[in-house]
Write a protein that holds these residues in place. Structure first.
Motif, PDB file in Angstrom:
ATOM      1  N   PHE A  18       0.936  -1.279  -0.062  1.00 37.31           N
ATOM      2  CA  PHE A  18      -0.049  -0.089   0.142  1.00 37.31           C
ATOM      3  C   PHE A  18       0.805   1.207  -0.046  1.00 37.31           C
ATOM      4  CE2 PHE A  18      -2.758   3.080   2.062  1.00 37.31           C
ATOM      5  CZ  PHE A  18      -3.944   2.975   1.496  1.00 37.31           C
ATOM      6  N   HIS A  19       1.894   1.201   0.861  1.00 36.32           N
ATOM      7  CA  HIS A  19       2.804   2.283   0.953  1.00 36.32           C
ATOM      8  C   HIS A  19       3.471   2.960  -0.469  1.00 36.32           C
ATOM      9  CE1 HIS A  19       5.869   5.226   2.060  1.00 36.32           C
ATOM     10  NE2 HIS A  19       6.687   4.519   1.539  1.00 36.32           N
ATOM     11  N   ILE A  20       4.071   1.902  -0.990  1.00 38.30           N
ATOM     12  CA  ILE A  20       4.821   1.965  -2.302  1.00 38.30           C
ATOM     13  C   ILE A  20       4.095   2.378  -3.373  1.00 38.30           C
ATOM     14  CG2 ILE A  20       4.368  -0.333  -3.383  1.00 38.30           C
ATOM     15  CD1 ILE A  20       7.384  -0.208  -4.130  1.00 38.30           C
ATOM     16  N   LEU A  21       2.692   2.396  -3.505  1.00 33.38           N
ATOM     17  CA  LEU A  21       1.841   2.792  -4.238  1.00 33.38           C
ATOM     18  C   LEU A  21       2.041   4.537  -4.586  1.00 33.38           C
ATOM     19  CD1 LEU A  21      -1.376   1.120  -3.948  1.00 33.38           C
ATOM     20  CD2 LEU A  21       0.435   0.564  -5.548  1.00 33.38           C
ATOM     21  N   PHE A  22       2.216   5.121  -3.307  1.00 32.83           N
ATOM     22  CA  PHE A  22       2.089   6.789  -3.370  1.00 32.83           C
ATOM     23  C   PHE A  22       3.280   7.475  -3.344  1.00 32.83           C
ATOM     24  CE2 PHE A  22      -1.079   4.651  -0.802  1.00 32.83           C
ATOM     25  CZ  PHE A  22      -2.375   5.480  -1.660  1.00 32.83           C
ATOM     26  N   PRO A  23       4.476   6.813  -3.035  1.00 32.67           N
ATOM     27  CA  PRO A  23       6.008   7.392  -3.354  1.00 32.67           C
ATOM     28  C   PRO A  23       6.164   7.245  -5.089  1.00 32.67           C
ATOM     29  CG  PRO A  23       6.099   6.277  -1.314  1.00 32.67           C
ATOM     30  CD  PRO A  23       4.815   5.957  -2.000  1.00 32.67           C
ATOM     31  N   THR A  24       5.590   6.036  -5.443  1.00 30.68           N
ATOM     32  CA  THR A  24       5.906   5.786  -6.829  1.00 30.68           C
ATOM     33  C   THR A  24       5.235   7.094  -7.645  1.00 30.68           C
ATOM     34  OG1 THR A  24       5.784   3.416  -6.449  1.00 30.68           O
ATOM     35  CG2 THR A  24       5.524   3.884  -8.688  1.00 30.68           C
ATOM     36  N   ILE A  25       4.174   7.643  -7.055  1.00 34.64           N
ATOM     37  CA  ILE A  25       3.487   8.763  -8.185  1.00 34.64           C
ATOM     38  C   ILE A  25       4.388  10.056  -7.626  1.00 34.64           C
ATOM     39  CG2 ILE A  25       1.562  10.260  -8.243  1.00 34.64           C
ATOM     40  CD1 ILE A  25      -0.090   7.805  -8.017  1.00 34.64           C
ATOM     41  N   THR A  26       4.356  10.096  -6.441  1.00 31.55           N
ATOM     42  CA  THR A  26       5.105  11.567  -6.274  1.00 31.55           C
ATOM     43  C   THR A  26       6.871  11.579  -6.556  1.00 31.55           C
ATOM     44  OG1 THR A  26       5.855  10.643  -4.070  1.00 31.55           O
ATOM     45  CG2 THR A  26       3.468  11.668  -3.971  1.00 31.55           C
ATOM     46  N   ILE A  27       7.617  10.590  -6.749  1.00 23.59           N
ATOM     47  CA  ILE A  27       8.686  10.871  -6.895  1.00 23.59           C
ATOM     48  C   ILE A  27       8.852  11.476  -8.294  1.00 23.59           C
ATOM     49  CG2 ILE A  27      10.943   9.578  -7.899  1.00 23.59           C
ATOM     50  CD1 ILE A  27      10.098   7.414  -5.734  1.00 23.59           C
ATOM     51  N   ALA A  28       8.135  10.946  -9.235  1.00 21.66           N
ATOM     52  CA  ALA A  28       7.982  11.550 -10.672  1.00 21.66           C
ATOM     53  C   ALA A  28       7.241  12.926 -10.966  1.00 21.66           C
ATOM     54  CB  ALA A  28       7.929  10.347 -11.629  1.00 21.66           C
ATOM     55  N   LEU A  29       6.174  12.693 -10.407  1.00 29.80           N
ATOM     56  CA  LEU A  29       5.138  13.670 -10.312  1.00 29.80           C
ATOM     57  C   LEU A  29       5.766  15.035  -9.875  1.00 29.80           C
ATOM     58  CD1 LEU A  29       2.107  14.691 -11.343  1.00 29.80           C
ATOM     59  CD2 LEU A  29       1.256  14.261  -8.846  1.00 29.80           C
ATOM     60  N   SER A  30       6.389  15.075  -8.905  1.00 27.81           N
ATOM     61  CA  SER A  30       6.975  16.272  -8.473  1.00 27.81           C
ATOM     62  C   SER A  30       8.154  16.854  -9.498  1.00 27.81           C
ATOM     63  CB  SER A  30       8.029  15.960  -7.273  1.00 27.81           C
ATOM     64  OG  SER A  30       9.038  14.985  -7.589  1.00 27.81           O
ATOM     65  N   TRP A  31       8.789  16.118 -10.636  1.00 30.67           N
ATOM     66  CA  TRP A  31       9.370  16.668 -11.677  1.00 30.67           C
ATOM     67  C   TRP A  31       8.571  17.325 -12.833  1.00 30.67           C
ATOM     68  CZ3 TRP A  31      14.215  17.590 -11.106  1.00 30.67           C
ATOM     69  CH2 TRP A  31      15.170  17.020  -9.946  1.00 30.67           C
ATOM     70  N   PHE A  32       7.201  16.407 -12.809  1.00 26.97           N
ATOM     71  CA  PHE A  32       6.310  17.240 -13.716  1.00 26.97           C
ATOM     72  C   PHE A  32       5.789  18.462 -13.290  1.00 26.97           C
ATOM     73  CE2 PHE A  32       5.507  12.885 -15.163  1.00 26.97           C
ATOM     74  CZ  PHE A  32       5.073  12.918 -16.495  1.00 26.97           C
ATOM     75  N   LEU A  33       5.787  18.575 -12.049  1.00 28.37           N
ATOM     76  CA  LEU A  33       5.385  19.978 -11.465  1.00 28.37           C
ATOM     77  C   LEU A  33       6.416  21.122 -11.569  1.00 28.37           C
ATOM     78  CD1 LEU A  33       3.622  19.012  -8.178  1.00 28.37           C
ATOM     79  CD2 LEU A  33       2.539  20.033 -10.068  1.00 28.37           C
ATOM     80  N   PHE A  34       7.775  20.752 -11.369  1.00 26.93           N
ATOM     81  CA  PHE A  34       8.869  21.457 -11.793  1.00 26.93           C
ATOM     82  C   PHE A  34       8.887  21.982 -13.132  1.00 26.93           C
ATOM     83  CE2 PHE A  34      13.386  21.813 -13.021  1.00 26.93           C
ATOM     84  CZ  PHE A  34      13.564  23.091 -12.326  1.00 26.93           C
ATOM     85  N   TYR A  35       8.611  21.068 -14.186  1.00 25.78           N
ATOM     86  CA  TYR A  35       8.645  21.425 -15.618  1.00 25.78           C
ATOM     87  C   TYR A  35       7.491  22.378 -15.718  1.00 25.78           C
ATOM     88  CZ  TYR A  35       8.323  20.943 -20.630  1.00 25.78           C
ATOM     89  OH  TYR A  35       8.149  21.323 -21.984  1.00 25.78           O
TER      90      TYR A  35
END
Length: 455
Positions: A18-35
């Motif tokens: 359950f836990h790994i689902l959310f960092p799997t999104i936030t790790i890359a989504l944060s780079w989308f946001l930076f872009y």
């Protein structure tokens, strides 16, 4: 009644799954946001800010759930697996501490500025804060995977009275499997976030949202997915070669190979039978497993019989590996086909948008399947060659573990339903927000009683 060991394994598996689902999104989504933020700073085009403001809300929600579930997971080291920290705490403790002292402090320190400081700090400071949060999420994965990969291929330590002591931190962190696990996980996060962005954007378009922001984010997400999918295939091949060298029993379970053989076939499907040490209903491509793993059609692959009593349960590893590969290939096909259609016709047909919506969380399934291959494939070891799962487990009453397991599972179901409902509710409400449509120029509009004049 299930034993304490099995209940503890189920509980930890459920928690980490359950836990790994959310960092799997936030790790890359944060780079989308930076872009998105960087493009807004460069162009001053409000469409980029619309995209940023929508997706930063999803990032915040996902990040919060990831943090909470990560904390509860760490509790189990003391309650369910006390021998783990007793045996390798001198290595696991500092690595987890480094993750908190570096990555988590960066994330927590600048997340507030990123979420609430847009109108309180300068544009440069806000963009820098977004970059630092993105870097922090990636740095967090660095330390966590350093520990996990060391548990798979430990080195740089010495054993004294059954306790592991570090002697070379560089060797501990950069152990043989670390570069492959880190790169594989980061790209998996990129694909997971890309398909989530594409899926939610497609959902908005299907609901009649003709504004520019979802079309823009759909295009970006499909471009990222189309680039990362073949990279992941290449990294997967490299990771497999590394695993063959250091954990051949895991490869044997993944491929369903029972006897050491040259020119081993690639099993597309089979039903492994661990009691009879054979497979039923095999569908195979001759010699292809040897070619993929050794790059030689007549290469030798060690079978499971070489590791009697020291290999993982075969069926879970065998099927999880095929789910991961099949879904990865399907993601590759969908990403490239969708991006090609978008390039040719500037928009996607409704049926393809529906496919993308259905694949919004395909990265979750692929990640979990790969994680199960990695973790179950390490059995019976918790730390390879140092500590078995059985020796690390607690001896408390099974009922105690059963109660907490039930509470965890109930809570996770509630959180997951609420999370998914919130995501699509946010997407639905975004359709009603005022925004420039795709046919409008990004210029201020002055309304007069008789007509609209574009400034």
């Amino acid at each position: 009644m299930l034993e304490t060991l099995m209940l503890s394994r189920i509980q930890f598996a459920a928690n980490i799954s359950f836990h790994i689902l959310f960092p799997t999104i936030t790790i890359a989504l944060s780079w989308f946001l930076f872009y998105f933020k960087l493009r807004f700073d460069q162009t001053n085009d409000p469409i980029w800010m619309r995209a940023y403001r929508f997706w930063v809300k999803i990032f915040a929600l996902t990040f919060a759930i990831g943090v909470v579930t990560g904390i509860t997971m760490s509790f189990q080291f003391g309650t369910n697996w006390p021998k783990f920290m007793e045996t390798v705490g001198n290595i696991a403790g500092p690595l987890l501490g480094y993750e908190v002292l570096t990555a988590f402090f960066l994330e927590a320190g600048f997340l507030g500025i990123m979420l609430f400081g847009m109108n309180r700090v300068s544009a440069r400071v806000h963009t820098l804060s977004t970059l630092i949060v993105a870097f922090g999420t990636s740095l967090s994965s660095f330390w966590i995977l350093a520990l996990n990969s060391w548990m798979q291929t430990p080195q740089g330590h010495e054993m004294r009275d059954g306790v592991a002591f570090p002697v070379d931190w560089f060797a501990i962190i950069f152990n043989p499997s670390f570069p492959y696990k880190l790169s594989h996980m980061l790209v998996a996060s990129g694909l997971t976030a890309a398909f989530l962005v594409a899926g939610i954007s497609a959902y908005r378009l299907l609901k009649g949202d003709n504004k520019k922001a979802p079309q823009l984010t759909l295009k970006i997400a499909l471009t990222v997915a189309a680039v990362l999918a073949p990279v992941q295939i290449l990294l997967g091949d490299m990771h497999g070669l590394n695993t063959l060298e250091h954990q051949p029993q895991k490869i044997a379970a993944m491929e369903g190979i029972w006897h050491t053989e040259k020119g081993a076939p690639l099993l597309l499907f089979a039903l492994p039978d661990e009691e009879q040490k054979t497979n039923h209903f095999e569908i195979a491509i001759p010699k292809m497993a040897s070619f993929i793993l050794t790059h030689d059609f007549d290469g030798e692959i060690k079978g499971l019989n070489e590791f009697e009593g020291n290999h993982p349960p075969v069926a879970p590893v065998f099927f999880a590996f095929r789910i991961m590969v099949a879904l990865g290939l399907f993601m590759f096909i969908v990403a490239w086909f969708s991006r090609f259609q978008l390039w040719r016709k500037k928009q996607l047909p409704p049926w393809l948008l529906k496919v993308l919506v259905a694949m919004s969380f395909s990265g979750w399934i692929a990640t979990l399947a790969g994680w199960y291959v990695t973790e179950i494939g390490r059995q019976p070891w918790l730390v390879t060659g140092i500590l078995t799962v059985k020796d690390a487990a607690t001896d408390i009453a099974p009922a105690n573990v059963g109660i907490t397991l039930t509470l965890y599972l109930t809570l996770y179901v509630v959180i997951m339903v609420a999370y998914l409902h919130t995501l699509f509710t946010m997407a639905g409400r975004a359709i009603e927000l005022e925004e420039f449509s795709i046919d409008e120029q990004v210029k201020p509009v002055i309304h007069t009683p008789s007509k609209s004049i574009e400034g």
